[in-house]
Design a protein around this motif. Sequence first.
Motif, short mmCIF file in Angstrom:
data_model
loop_
_atom_site.label_atom_id
_atom_site.label_comp_id
_atom_site.label_asym_id
_atom_site.label_seq_id
_atom_site.Cartn_x
_atom_site.Cartn_y
_atom_site.Cartn_z
N VAL A 265 0.84 -1.21 0.00
CA VAL A 265 0.00 0.00 0.00
C VAL A 265 0.87 1.25 0.00
O VAL A 265 0.61 2.22 -0.73
N ARG A 266 1.93 1.25 0.80
CA ARG A 266 2.84 2.41 0.82
C ARG A 266 3.49 2.62 -0.54
O ARG A 266 3.67 3.76 -0.98
N ALA A 267 3.83 1.52 -1.20
CA ALA A 267 4.42 1.63 -2.55
C ALA A 267 3.42 2.27 -3.52
O ALA A 267 3.79 3.09 -4.36
N CYS A 268 2.14 1.91 -3.39
CA CYS A 268 1.10 2.51 -4.24
C CYS A 268 0.97 4.00 -3.96
O CYS A 268 0.85 4.82 -4.89
N LEU A 269 0.98 4.38 -2.69
CA LEU A 269 0.83 5.79 -2.33
C LEU A 269 1.96 6.63 -2.90
O LEU A 269 1.75 7.77 -3.34
N ARG A 270 3.16 6.08 -2.92
CA ARG A 270 4.31 6.83 -3.46
C ARG A 270 4.15 7.10 -4.95
O ARG A 270 4.68 8.11 -5.46
N ARG A 271 3.43 6.25 -5.65
CA ARG A 271 3.26 6.45 -7.09
C ARG A 271 2.25 7.56 -7.40
O ARG A 271 2.30 8.15 -8.49
N GLY A 272 1.32 7.81 -6.51
CA GLY A 272 0.37 8.89 -6.70
C GLY A 272 -0.57 8.71 -7.87
O GLY A 272 -1.01 9.68 -8.47
N ARG A 273 -0.92 7.46 -8.18
CA ARG A 273 -1.87 7.17 -9.26
C ARG A 273 -3.00 6.30 -8.69
O ARG A 273 -3.11 5.13 -8.98
N PRO A 274 -3.84 6.87 -7.84
CA PRO A 274 -4.84 6.06 -7.13
C PRO A 274 -5.85 5.42 -8.06
O PRO A 274 -6.24 5.98 -9.07
N GLY A 275 -6.26 4.21 -7.69
CA GLY A 275 -7.30 3.49 -8.40
C GLY A 275 -8.15 2.73 -7.41
O GLY A 275 -7.84 2.68 -6.21
N PRO A 276 -9.24 2.12 -7.86
CA PRO A 276 -10.17 1.46 -6.93
C PRO A 276 -9.55 0.39 -6.04
O PRO A 276 -9.84 0.34 -4.85
N TYR A 277 -8.69 -0.46 -6.61
CA TYR A 277 -8.11 -1.52 -5.78
C TYR A 277 -7.11 -0.95 -4.77
O TYR A 277 -7.03 -1.41 -3.63
N GLN A 278 -6.38 0.07 -5.18
CA GLN A 278 -5.44 0.70 -4.25
C GLN A 278 -6.19 1.34 -3.08
O GLN A 278 -5.75 1.25 -1.93
N ILE A 279 -7.31 1.99 -3.38
CA ILE A 279 -8.08 2.65 -2.30
C ILE A 279 -8.67 1.60 -1.37
O ILE A 279 -8.65 1.76 -0.13
N GLN A 280 -9.20 0.52 -1.93
CA GLN A 280 -9.72 -0.54 -1.07
C GLN A 280 -8.62 -1.13 -0.19
O GLN A 280 -8.84 -1.45 0.99
N ALA A 281 -7.43 -1.29 -0.77
CA ALA A 281 -6.30 -1.79 0.02
C ALA A 281 -5.94 -0.81 1.12
O ALA A 281 -5.63 -1.22 2.26
N ALA A 282 -5.99 0.48 0.82
CA ALA A 282 -5.68 1.50 1.84
C ALA A 282 -6.69 1.45 2.97
O ALA A 282 -6.34 1.61 4.15
N ILE A 283 -7.96 1.19 2.66
CA ILE A 283 -8.99 1.06 3.70
C ILE A 283 -8.65 -0.10 4.62
O ILE A 283 -8.71 0.01 5.85
N GLN A 284 -8.27 -1.23 4.01
CA GLN A 284 -7.92 -2.39 4.83
C GLN A 284 -6.64 -2.14 5.64
O GLN A 284 -6.49 -2.65 6.76
N ALA A 285 -5.74 -1.35 5.08
CA ALA A 285 -4.51 -1.02 5.81
C ALA A 285 -4.82 -0.18 7.04
O ALA A 285 -4.19 -0.34 8.10
N VAL A 286 -5.79 0.74 6.94
CA VAL A 286 -6.19 1.55 8.10
C VAL A 286 -6.74 0.64 9.20
O VAL A 286 -6.41 0.79 10.38
N HIS A 287 -7.57 -0.33 8.82
CA HIS A 287 -8.07 -1.30 9.80
C HIS A 287 -6.90 -2.06 10.45
O HIS A 287 -6.88 -2.27 11.66
N SER A 288 -5.93 -2.45 9.62
CA SER A 288 -4.81 -3.24 10.12
C SER A 288 -3.88 -2.43 11.01
O SER A 288 -3.15 -2.99 11.83
#
Length: 399
Positions: A265-288
């Motif tokens: 998820v952190r690797a995705c955030l660094r790219r700055g090209r958000p998409g639906p799966y990345q956002i869903q993963a970020a939601i699960q990361a907040v829970h984790s």
Amino acid sequence: MPVDVEAVFRAEYGRAVAVLVRFLGDIDLAEEAVQDAFTTAVRRWPQTGVPPSPAGWIITTARNGAVDRLRRESVRGARHAEAALLHAAGPPAEEGPVRDERLRLIFTCCHPALAPQARVALTLRLLGGLTTARLARAFLVPEPTMAQRIVRAKAKIRDARIPYRVPRDADLPDRLEGVLAVIYLIFNEGYGGDPALCAEAVRLGRLLAELMPDEPEVTGLLALMLLVRSRRAAREDADGTLVPLPEQDRGRWDRDLVAEGQSLVRACLRRGRPGPYQIQAAIQAVHSDAPTAADTDWRQILRLYDQLMALAPSPVVALNRAVAVAQTQGPARALDLVDALDLGGYHVWHAVRADLLRRLDRVAEARHAYDEALALSRSPAERAFLDRRGRALAADADE
């Protein structure tokens, strides 16, 4: 089906079909051949024992049976049988980036000539061996609708002469959306009660990430699956009853999968090209990230759902967003949002309504909503949970 054959079916059906599709060049023939091979295994294995390589036995038996059938039909003059027999004699070697047979089948079924929903349904049918009824539940459509969808997809492949070949590098991005959807639905089906399908989805996700390392949505999907799968051991109690996320023992989560998912998820955030799966993963990361359920940053989760609704709006996303609204703005506001959604055939919608109504002390309505959810759910773990919640409400009302 004997347990050993059933286990092999869950683990190897998709690979066997993928190999036979490539070998024969005919989807229906490949499916029939693999199903016939498993039928033969049901008869023979109880007497002979499970062979040392069950998957190899199934593939070999299916291939030999298909070739024998093609030869019999070609003798009777069936042109399509003659053509398929020539294909089975050995298609020319192909060059391309996809080496895994199952991943190759996903890309083949995700050809742009097929409608997006047909791509997903057909691949789940071929790769996971899912019944039409299970597919219909996954897509929230009637079973006859799903059956027609699969038949039409096969006919389109046949009539349009869509080739069974490895997509070139230039073709991969155009097919990516359908491929990601397929893998995610395989994962969801597996997480609902079939560990083999769940593991297969993660395996395919890893392969796809190796194949397309510069695609952030691929990384996002893999992260999403790892973070959700990390909770599998805590998802059910000793009686096999579903344990909701806020009530799970977080000490039972797989911390290695959590760490890997959060890193992605952190690797995705660094790219700055958000998409639906990345956002869903970020939601699960907040829970984790939260050591306890009470520490969950629901405001951050709500902001992420707002982004997801902007990128990929759907009633199911709106339902999940309403859960976050309940945590930040109260159950009354969330219930208004839930009641505005047209999801009466979706058991989770009824379960969410039931919980909101329970929190608002509208006990009779909550009990009815739990009953509605129970009637629609097919998961034993979910059904046990819904039944327990409904009974608890009834007990409270009687006191």
